[in-house]
Design a protein around this motif. Structure first.
Motif, PDB file in Angstrom:
ATOM      1  N   TYR A  13       0.841  -1.193   0.000  1.00 55.09           N
ATOM      2  CA  TYR A  13       0.000   0.000   0.000  1.00 55.09           C
ATOM      3  C   TYR A  13       0.878   1.245   0.000  1.00 55.09           C
ATOM      4  O   TYR A  13       2.067   1.189   0.272  1.00 55.09           O
ATOM      5  CB  TYR A  13      -0.956   0.020   1.199  1.00 55.09           C
ATOM      6  CG  TYR A  13      -0.308   0.275   2.531  1.00 55.09           C
ATOM      7  CD1 TYR A  13      -0.165   1.567   3.017  1.00 55.09           C
ATOM      8  CD2 TYR A  13       0.151  -0.772   3.324  1.00 55.09           C
ATOM      9  CE1 TYR A  13       0.426   1.816   4.244  1.00 55.09           C
ATOM     10  CE2 TYR A  13       0.743  -0.536   4.552  1.00 55.09           C
ATOM     11  CZ  TYR A  13       0.875   0.754   5.002  1.00 55.09           C
ATOM     12  OH  TYR A  13       1.460   0.987   6.218  1.00 55.09           O
ATOM     13  N   VAL A  15      -5.196   9.909   0.121  1.00 57.05           N
ATOM     14  CA  VAL A  15      -5.374   8.696  -0.677  1.00 57.05           C
ATOM     15  C   VAL A  15      -4.621   7.533  -0.039  1.00 57.05           C
ATOM     16  O   VAL A  15      -3.446   7.662   0.305  1.00 57.05           O
ATOM     17  CB  VAL A  15      -4.859   8.891  -2.124  1.00 57.05           C
ATOM     18  CG1 VAL A  15      -5.088   7.639  -2.957  1.00 57.05           C
ATOM     19  CG2 VAL A  15      -5.509  10.101  -2.773  1.00 57.05           C
ATOM     20  N   SER A  57      -3.692   3.911  -1.336  1.00 58.88           N
ATOM     21  CA  SER A  57      -3.672   3.085  -2.548  1.00 58.88           C
ATOM     22  C   SER A  57      -3.262   1.667  -2.194  1.00 58.88           C
ATOM     23  O   SER A  57      -2.361   1.461  -1.384  1.00 58.88           O
ATOM     24  CB  SER A  57      -2.679   3.646  -3.567  1.00 58.88           C
ATOM     25  OG  SER A  57      -3.011   4.962  -3.918  1.00 58.88           O
ATOM     26  N   PRO A 103      -2.287   0.936  -8.758  1.00 64.25           N
ATOM     27  CA  PRO A 103      -3.074   0.464  -7.626  1.00 64.25           C
ATOM     28  C   PRO A 103      -4.357  -0.244  -8.072  1.00 64.25           C
ATOM     29  O   PRO A 103      -4.985   0.164  -9.047  1.00 64.25           O
ATOM     30  CB  PRO A 103      -3.402   1.733  -6.846  1.00 64.25           C
ATOM     31  CG  PRO A 103      -3.179   2.852  -7.787  1.00 64.25           C
ATOM     32  CD  PRO A 103      -2.186   2.386  -8.805  1.00 64.25           C
ATOM     33  N   TYR A 157      -6.996  -0.474  -6.031  1.00 62.85           N
ATOM     34  CA  TYR A 157      -8.028   0.402  -5.490  1.00 62.85           C
ATOM     35  C   TYR A 157      -7.376   1.601  -4.840  1.00 62.85           C
ATOM     36  O   TYR A 157      -6.256   1.524  -4.342  1.00 62.85           O
ATOM     37  CB  TYR A 157      -8.860  -0.324  -4.416  1.00 62.85           C
ATOM     38  CG  TYR A 157      -9.540  -1.555  -4.930  1.00 62.85           C
ATOM     39  CD1 TYR A 157     -10.689  -1.467  -5.692  1.00 62.85           C
ATOM     40  CD2 TYR A 157      -9.017  -2.814  -4.657  1.00 62.85           C
ATOM     41  CE1 TYR A 157     -11.306  -2.604  -6.175  1.00 62.85           C
ATOM     42  CE2 TYR A 157      -9.627  -3.955  -5.138  1.00 62.85           C
ATOM     43  CZ  TYR A 157     -10.781  -3.842  -5.894  1.00 62.85           C
ATOM     44  OH  TYR A 157     -11.386  -4.968  -6.380  1.00 62.85           O
ATOM     45  N   ARG A 158      -8.134   2.706  -4.831  1.00 60.10           N
ATOM     46  CA  ARG A 158      -7.751   3.896  -4.082  1.00 60.10           C
ATOM     47  C   ARG A 158      -8.895   4.225  -3.133  1.00 60.10           C
ATOM     48  O   ARG A 158     -10.046   4.284  -3.554  1.00 60.10           O
ATOM     49  CB  ARG A 158      -7.505   5.079  -5.009  1.00 60.10           C
ATOM     50  CG  ARG A 158      -6.296   4.933  -5.871  1.00 60.10           C
ATOM     51  CD  ARG A 158      -5.958   6.202  -6.658  1.00 60.10           C
ATOM     52  NE  ARG A 158      -7.040   7.092  -6.974  1.00 60.10           N
ATOM     53  CZ  ARG A 158      -7.655   7.146  -8.167  1.00 60.10           C
ATOM     54  NH1 ARG A 158      -7.295   6.347  -9.145  1.00 60.10           N
ATOM     55  NH2 ARG A 158      -8.631   8.010  -8.380  1.00 60.10           N
ATOM     56  N   GLU A 179     -10.206   7.203  -1.000  1.00 65.63           N
ATOM     57  CA  GLU A 179      -9.970   8.646  -0.956  1.00 65.63           C
ATOM     58  C   GLU A 179     -10.853   9.331   0.071  1.00 65.63           C
ATOM     59  O   GLU A 179     -11.997   8.929   0.283  1.00 65.63           O
ATOM     60  CB  GLU A 179     -10.243   9.282  -2.325  1.00 65.63           C
ATOM     61  CG  GLU A 179      -9.270   8.872  -3.391  1.00 65.63           C
ATOM     62  CD  GLU A 179      -9.439   9.651  -4.681  1.00 65.63           C
ATOM     63  OE1 GLU A 179     -10.408  10.442  -4.793  1.00 65.63           O
ATOM     64  OE2 GLU A 179      -8.608   9.467  -5.581  1.00 65.63           O
TER      65      GLU A 179
END
Length: 110
Positions: A40, A50, A52, A61, A63-64, A66
């Protein structure tokens, strides 16, 4: 007010607080244990924080997660964004938003 030498102070940045990080790292830990995620990164910028998630280091990445405080009054300040940039889930409650990632752990039993 900016800090000297063009370095912005921490007050100019959005960050996850301790409870938010606890929720995120709880999901992250379960996904690592399941062998889905391996790395990560965190970024704390002026408009957004963020988190990631990566399957392998040195790739884009998966997924992020946020946090955008400006959207607090509208759609919600939390969002999970997929690799392709699509918003998978947005809302006001981080735990509820993170549930979209936990669905990835549920697999049919053969």
């Amino acid at each position: 007010m900016n800090a000297p030498f063009g370095i912005s102070s921490q007050h100019d940045r959005v960050a996850f607080d301790r409870s938010e990080l606890g929720l995120i790292l709880s999901v992250y830990g379960r996904m690592v244990a399941a062998g889905e995620w391996r790395d990560y990164a965190m970024s704390f910028l002026r408009e957004v924080a963020v988190f990631s998630v990566f399957r392998r280091a040195a790739e884009h990445p998966l997924y992020r997660i946020e946090k955008r405080p400006r959207l607090r009054g509208a759609q919600g300040q939390y969002a999970v964004i997929g690799m392709d940039g699509r918003i998978l889930k947005r809302g006001h409650d981080l735990a509820n938003v993170l549930r979209i990632l936990e669905k990835k752990l549920i697999r049919p039993v053969d």
